[in-house]
Design a protein around this motif. Structure first.
Motif, PDB file in Angstrom:
ATOM      1  N   ALA A   1      18.054  56.416  -8.923  1.00 13.10           N
ATOM      2  CA  ALA A   1      19.062  56.280  -9.976  1.00 13.10           C
ATOM      3  C   ALA A   1      19.398  57.637 -10.583  1.00 13.10           C
ATOM      4  O   ALA A   1      20.570  57.942 -10.852  1.00 13.10           O
ATOM      5  CB  ALA A   1      18.559  55.319 -11.049  1.00 13.10           C
ATOM      6  N   PHE A   2      18.367  58.464 -10.794  1.00 12.41           N
ATOM      7  CA  PHE A   2      18.608  59.800 -11.346  1.00 12.41           C
ATOM      8  C   PHE A   2      19.533  60.590 -10.429  1.00 12.41           C
ATOM      9  O   PHE A   2      20.477  61.251 -10.895  1.00 12.41           O
ATOM     10  CB  PHE A   2      17.286  60.544 -11.536  1.00 12.41           C
ATOM     11  CG  PHE A   2      17.462  61.986 -11.900  1.00 12.41           C
ATOM     12  CD1 PHE A   2      17.859  62.342 -13.180  1.00 12.41           C
ATOM     13  CD2 PHE A   2      17.265  62.987 -10.967  1.00 12.41           C
ATOM     14  CE1 PHE A   2      18.052  63.681 -13.527  1.00 12.41           C
ATOM     15  CE2 PHE A   2      17.451  64.330 -11.295  1.00 12.41           C
ATOM     16  CZ  PHE A   2      17.857  64.673 -12.578  1.00 12.41           C
ATOM     17  N   ALA A   3      19.288  60.543  -9.123  1.00 11.27           N
ATOM     18  CA  ALA A   3      20.124  61.275  -8.175  1.00 11.27           C
ATOM     19  C   ALA A   3      21.568  60.783  -8.222  1.00 11.27           C
ATOM     20  O   ALA A   3      22.515  61.582  -8.193  1.00 11.27           O
ATOM     21  CB  ALA A   3      19.561  61.141  -6.758  1.00 11.27           C
ATOM     22  N   ASP A   4      21.749  59.467  -8.295  1.00 11.95           N
ATOM     23  CA  ASP A   4      23.101  58.918  -8.332  1.00 11.95           C
ATOM     24  C   ASP A   4      23.845  59.367  -9.587  1.00 11.95           C
ATOM     25  O   ASP A   4      25.027  59.725  -9.528  1.00 11.95           O
ATOM     26  CB  ASP A   4      23.043  57.385  -8.284  1.00 11.95           C
ATOM     27  CG  ASP A   4      22.579  56.843  -6.934  1.00 11.95           C
ATOM     28  OD1 ASP A   4      22.544  57.626  -5.960  1.00 11.95           O
ATOM     29  OD2 ASP A   4      22.230  55.651  -6.867  1.00 11.95           O
ATOM     30  N   VAL A   5      23.151  59.350 -10.725  1.00 11.13           N
ATOM     31  CA  VAL A   5      23.779  59.768 -11.979  1.00 11.13           C
ATOM     32  C   VAL A   5      24.081  61.269 -11.956  1.00 11.13           C
ATOM     33  O   VAL A   5      25.170  61.703 -12.370  1.00 11.13           O
ATOM     34  CB  VAL A   5      22.877  59.408 -13.174  1.00 11.13           C
ATOM     35  CG1 VAL A   5      23.399  60.043 -14.458  1.00 11.13           C
ATOM     36  CG2 VAL A   5      22.788  57.900 -13.333  1.00 11.13           C
ATOM     37  N   LEU A   6      23.114  62.058 -11.483  1.00 15.15           N
ATOM     38  CA  LEU A   6      23.330  63.506 -11.411  1.00 15.15           C
ATOM     39  C   LEU A   6      24.536  63.828 -10.533  1.00 15.15           C
ATOM     40  O   LEU A   6      25.362  64.683 -10.878  1.00 15.15           O
ATOM     41  CB  LEU A   6      22.068  64.182 -10.859  1.00 15.15           C
ATOM     42  CG  LEU A   6      22.122  65.699 -10.735  1.00 15.15           C
ATOM     43  CD1 LEU A   6      22.179  66.355 -12.117  1.00 15.15           C
ATOM     44  CD2 LEU A   6      20.909  66.222  -9.955  1.00 15.15           C
ATOM     45  N   ARG A   7      24.648  63.127  -9.418  1.00 19.78           N
ATOM     46  CA  ARG A   7      25.774  63.360  -8.510  1.00 19.78           C
ATOM     47  C   ARG A   7      27.099  63.033  -9.194  1.00 19.78           C
ATOM     48  O   ARG A   7      28.069  63.796  -9.116  1.00 19.78           O
ATOM     49  CB  ARG A   7      25.601  62.527  -7.242  1.00 19.78           C
ATOM     50  CG  ARG A   7      26.611  62.817  -6.141  1.00 19.78           C
ATOM     51  CD  ARG A   7      26.384  61.925  -4.930  1.00 19.78           C
ATOM     52  NE  ARG A   7      25.017  62.042  -4.430  1.00 19.78           N
ATOM     53  CZ  ARG A   7      24.120  61.069  -4.488  1.00 19.78           C
ATOM     54  NH1 ARG A   7      24.423  59.894  -5.037  1.00 19.78           N
ATOM     55  NH2 ARG A   7      22.904  61.258  -3.999  1.00 19.78           N
ATOM     56  N   ALA A   8      27.133  61.901  -9.879  1.00 19.37           N
ATOM     57  CA  ALA A   8      28.366  61.490 -10.552  1.00 19.37           C
ATOM     58  C   ALA A   8      28.764  62.481 -11.648  1.00 19.37           C
ATOM     59  O   ALA A   8      29.954  62.762 -11.851  1.00 19.37           O
ATOM     60  CB  ALA A   8      28.195  60.091 -11.146  1.00 19.37           C
ATOM     61  N   GLU A   9      27.772  63.020 -12.342  1.00 21.12           N
ATOM     62  CA  GLU A   9      28.060  63.938 -13.449  1.00 21.12           C
ATOM     63  C   GLU A   9      28.358  65.351 -12.995  1.00 21.12           C
ATOM     64  O   GLU A   9      29.184  66.051 -13.616  1.00 21.12           O
ATOM     65  CB  GLU A   9      26.867  63.951 -14.411  1.00 21.12           C
ATOM     66  CG  GLU A   9      26.654  62.638 -15.150  1.00 21.12           C
ATOM     67  CD  GLU A   9      25.430  62.647 -16.049  1.00 21.12           C
ATOM     68  OE1 GLU A   9      25.235  61.669 -16.796  1.00 21.12           O
ATOM     69  OE2 GLU A   9      24.661  63.636 -16.011  1.00 21.12           O
ATOM     70  N   GLU A  10      27.694  65.807 -11.923  1.00 25.15           N
ATOM     71  CA  GLU A  10      27.753  67.226 -11.585  1.00 25.15           C
ATOM     72  C   GLU A  10      28.590  67.571 -10.359  1.00 25.15           C
ATOM     73  O   GLU A  10      28.867  68.737 -10.120  1.00 25.15           O
ATOM     74  CB  GLU A  10      26.333  67.765 -11.384  1.00 25.15           C
ATOM     75  CG  GLU A  10      25.516  67.803 -12.670  1.00 25.15           C
ATOM     76  CD  GLU A  10      26.116  68.732 -13.722  1.00 25.15           C
ATOM     77  OE1 GLU A  10      26.736  69.744 -13.340  1.00 25.15           O
ATOM     78  OE2 GLU A  10      25.965  68.432 -14.922  1.00 25.15           O
ATOM     79  N   GLU A  11      29.000  66.592  -9.584  1.00 22.24           N
ATOM     80  CA  GLU A  11      29.881  66.913  -8.461  1.00 22.24           C
ATOM     81  C   GLU A  11      31.158  67.604  -8.928  1.00 22.24           C
ATOM     82  O   GLU A  11      31.625  68.557  -8.292  1.00 22.24           O
ATOM     83  CB  GLU A  11      30.203  65.660  -7.639  1.00 22.24           C
ATOM     84  CG  GLU A  11      30.918  65.976  -6.326  1.00 22.24           C
ATOM     85  CD  GLU A  11      31.083  64.757  -5.446  1.00 22.24           C
ATOM     86  OE1 GLU A  11      31.066  64.905  -4.217  1.00 22.24           O
ATOM     87  OE2 GLU A  11      31.224  63.633  -5.999  1.00 22.24           O
ATOM     88  N   PRO A  12      31.743  67.194 -10.073  1.00 24.15           N
ATOM     89  CA  PRO A  12      32.924  67.925 -10.570  1.00 24.15           C
ATOM     90  C   PRO A  12      32.627  69.386 -10.916  1.00 24.15           C
ATOM     91  O   PRO A  12      33.554  70.205 -10.981  1.00 24.15           O
ATOM     92  CB  PRO A  12      33.330  67.134 -11.817  1.00 24.15           C
ATOM     93  CG  PRO A  12      32.789  65.762 -11.591  1.00 24.15           C
ATOM     94  CD  PRO A  12      31.490  65.977 -10.871  1.00 24.15           C
ATOM     95  N   ASN A  13      31.360  69.719 -11.156  1.00 22.66           N
ATOM     96  CA  ASN A  13      30.978  71.103 -11.449  1.00 22.66           C
ATOM     97  C   ASN A  13      30.597  71.878 -10.183  1.00 22.66           C
ATOM     98  O   ASN A  13      30.101  72.999 -10.275  1.00 22.66           O
ATOM     99  CB  ASN A  13      29.801  71.118 -12.423  1.00 22.66           C
ATOM    100  CG  ASN A  13      30.170  70.581 -13.791  1.00 22.66           C
ATOM    101  OD1 ASN A  13      31.265  70.840 -14.279  1.00 22.66           O
ATOM    102  ND2 ASN A  13      29.273  69.820 -14.394  1.00 22.66           N
ATOM    103  N   GLY A  14      30.810  71.261  -9.015  1.00 21.65           N
ATOM    104  CA  GLY A  14      30.566  71.959  -7.759  1.00 21.65           C
ATOM    105  C   GLY A  14      29.217  71.710  -7.135  1.00 21.65           C
ATOM    106  O   GLY A  14      28.890  72.311  -6.098  1.00 21.65           O
ATOM    107  N   LEU A  15      28.392  70.840  -7.721  1.00 22.81           N
ATOM    108  CA  LEU A  15      27.051  70.607  -7.168  1.00 22.81           C
ATOM    109  C   LEU A  15      27.079  69.504  -6.115  1.00 22.81           C
ATOM    110  O   LEU A  15      27.858  68.557  -6.205  1.00 22.81           O
ATOM    111  CB  LEU A  15      26.073  70.195  -8.275  1.00 22.81           C
ATOM    112  CG  LEU A  15      25.311  71.327  -8.984  1.00 22.81           C
ATOM    113  CD1 LEU A  15      26.276  72.208  -9.753  1.00 22.81           C
ATOM    114  CD2 LEU A  15      24.263  70.742  -9.917  1.00 22.81           C
ATOM    115  N   ARG A  16      26.190  69.663  -5.128  1.00 23.45           N
ATOM    116  CA  ARG A  16      25.907  68.595  -4.181  1.00 23.45           C
ATOM    117  C   ARG A  16      24.511  68.052  -4.497  1.00 23.45           C
ATOM    118  O   ARG A  16      23.615  68.808  -4.868  1.00 23.45           O
ATOM    119  CB  ARG A  16      25.971  69.089  -2.727  1.00 23.45           C
ATOM    120  CG  ARG A  16      27.360  69.528  -2.316  1.00 23.45           C
ATOM    121  CD  ARG A  16      27.502  69.731  -0.825  1.00 23.45           C
ATOM    122  NE  ARG A  16      26.820  70.913  -0.340  1.00 23.45           N
ATOM    123  CZ  ARG A  16      26.941  71.392   0.904  1.00 23.45           C
ATOM    124  NH1 ARG A  16      27.706  70.757   1.785  1.00 23.45           N
ATOM    125  NH2 ARG A  16      26.309  72.478   1.267  1.00 23.45           N
TER     126      ARG A  16
END
Length: 230
Positions: free
Chosen positions: A152-167
């Motif tokens: 769940a943490f990974a899914d949330v991090l992805r949703a929040e940080e993909e717009p900032n350029g993170l994979r």
């Protein structure tokens, strides 16, 4: 070699973490996270550009100090973890706390502290999860719950940080030939047969493939299982 990307691998003193550090060592500068100074120093001596990063991930002040010294980070691999097993009946609150403290809370805190460095590099976070993070079985309750939490943490991090350029990539290995696995099998009362399990370097190869994916690709989940017939 300062022009090479920088990776931090937790749990690098043994098992999957060590294998990941070795796999990334050919293409990255590597910070070797862990608490075993001797093991980390030996590994650093075998890699082209690696430095021990000896931090207890449950010590919030120490983690904050160590993270503050990293201005830019290309890859963060969370491989450190614990497996405190038992049935629901036999698992007191401390068993649940131990699993969640290392497998979820420490991961979330280190990631949070390193977000500015990861954003600066448009970096990549890799979380070594488990088959138990996809499907829980009897006797693995607290551990499996922590791995579902990590998912769940990974899914949330992805949703929040993909717009900032993170994979953000979750890797789900099947049972792997490590010291942790040996202890688990011993606790189950079984006979340990290494050939039944994945090799740590096979999991590391999956991590390396995700980290070196072309810029247009975002490998979000990788599932790796042992082959029963090789």
């Amino acid at each position: 070699m300062a022009d090479r990307p920088l990776a931090l691998v937790t749990g690098a003193s043994r098992g999957i973490g060590e294998a990941v550090a070795r796999a990334l060592g050919g293409t990255h500068r590597v910070l070797l996270g862990g608490r075993d100074v001797g093991a980390l120093s030996r590994l650093a001596g075998e890699l082209p550009d690696a430095t021990p990063w000896t931090v207890d991930l449950t010590d919030e002040a120490a983690v904050a100090d160590a993270a503050a010294a990293i201005p830019s980070l290309d890859v963060l691999v969370h491989s450190a973890g614990v497996a405190r097993l038992g049935t629901v009946e036999s698992s007191p609150a401390q068993v649940w706390r131990d699993n969640f403290e290392v497998n979820v809370v420490a991961v979330a805190e280190l990631t949070r502290l390193l977000l500015p460095a990861l954003r600066a590099a448009h970096g990549h976070v890799v979380l070594i999860n488990s088959g138990q993070g996809l499907s829980a079985r009897a006797g693995w309750g607290a551990y499996a719950a922590s791995k579902f939490g990590l998912r769940a943490f990974a899914d949330v991090l992805r949703a929040e940080e993909e717009p900032n350029g993170l994979r953000v990539t979750s890797v789900y290995p099947g049972r792997t030939d490590t010291e942790m696995q040996q202890a688990i099998v011993a606790g189950e009362g079984g006979e340990y047969a290494p050939e039944r399990y994945l090799r740590p370097d096979s999991v590391a190869a999956a991590v390396h493939a995700a980290v070196t994916a072309t810029p247009d690709a975002h490998p979000t989940e990788v599932v790796v299982r042992p082959r029963p017939h090789r």
